[in-house]
Design a protein around this motif. Sequence first.
Motif, short mmCIF file in Angstrom:
data_model
loop_
_atom_site.label_atom_id
_atom_site.label_comp_id
_atom_site.label_asym_id
_atom_site.label_seq_id
_atom_site.Cartn_x
_atom_site.Cartn_y
_atom_site.Cartn_z
N ARG A 95 0.79 -1.01 0.15
CA ARG A 95 0.13 0.21 0.00
C ARG A 95 1.03 1.04 -0.23
N GLN B 114 -0.91 7.24 0.95
CA GLN B 114 -2.21 7.71 1.37
C GLN B 114 -3.30 6.08 1.93
N GLU C 90 -3.86 3.35 0.14
CA GLU C 90 -4.41 2.97 -1.21
C GLU C 90 -3.91 1.89 -1.25
N PRO D 7 -8.42 3.83 2.95
CA PRO D 7 -9.20 3.21 2.36
C PRO D 7 -9.25 2.20 1.39
N CYS D 8 -9.99 1.68 0.58
CA CYS D 8 -9.56 0.54 -0.42
C CYS D 8 -10.87 -0.01 -1.83
#
Length: 432
Positions: free
Chosen positions: A299, A302, A304, A429-430
Amino acid sequence: MLLLLHKLEVLESIERPVDEHDTRSWNLDSIRHLISPRVEVAICSTPIGSSAGVDRVIWPLNRHGQYSVKSGYHFSRNLTNQSNVGRPSASRMVDKKIWKVIWHSKTLPKIRHFLWRAVRNSVATKANLASRRIPCSSICPICEVNSETVEHALLTCPWVVGVWFGSPLGYVGDRQQVTSLDRWILSLISLPGSSKNEVNRVVTMMSFIMWSIWKARCKAIFEHKPPDPGMVIQDARNSWTDFLSSIPRVGAINSDAEGDSEVVRSTIWQVPPAPYLKLNVDAAWFSSSGHTGIGIIIRDHQGEFKSGKICRTTSISAVDAEARAVIEGLSFAANQGYSHICVESDSKPLINCCLGKITKGAWELYPSLGRIQELKSNFTSVRWEWVPREANAVADAAAAFAIRGMGTEVWVDRPPSSLVHVLSRDGLPCPP
């Protein structure tokens, strides 16, 4: 001897790679019909070291691979004990739980050693000295009434009873109920309804109280200073307060080399600083078969999801499985073209080795550590971080999927639906 030479010839023949390129795999085609499936798994689980390295002699009975007088003594002692198997013994066995409590207690190393000696009745009390034919009286030099055994010196001497009662433990001593120190400790930590944290707190206080009692006893004998229960209680309280305040807090950073750091993080996954990508790796290992599932998650700063991978292999131990996970993770990240990587694992021994403390690691890891050092050259910068398992939950879940599934899976930009809920728990987030 002929059988040993034959085995060496076989190992030399199968250590060569399958083709002229270095695949770092065992070539078993020529001997597969001569070995059992179990032996084949054991051979394939053995890592192959770098051909550029220099062979060296390893002492296999020491975790670091280096001979020491201590390890040689214990090896010789074990041989002697094996020859005496079946002979009667009058010594009383101490519950293994006691040793676990002592050596895992949150206290000073010297106090752990003192507790170990006390439970083994190896402390120089008057009764012990007299039993070893040293010319002295076995009577307690403080109360001058009872024999000074370990239990008397630390638990039942009249002035000691006041220390235990006035301490935060509030223990009321009863000479008739104290049969041995180890049974007393076992009863103290086996109170019904006590949580693990409560037991740890009790053991910490108990250890410092016993240490302060013993110091006061020695001052009374050698410096002729009568023991003061109130002062002993205060000394024990100050000692354990200072000790607990010196323990590194969560979030402390230990740096060992430029670009390398070990971070003791909270139980929540943290984003890496830009421009680093965080590489979380974990391994699930079956000790019975050696089968290993590896989970790799990458990741960005951020939070993500960038890419991920699961695969299966074989390993000889749990820490070897974790090392193979790091090797697979670094190879995967290098193939993705990443340059700044922060490797995160919940295996503290392995992270310590990767930080440069190789001499403190298991000698079985040397081939894997050499491969890890080679893979580091593919990146501009590599950082190493240790985290609790809770902060490595995504890689842990991926490793579990890997060992239950078949083959290799690679995900780019989007993780499988089975990992989405785990990623969501990190609060970051994902992909939906």
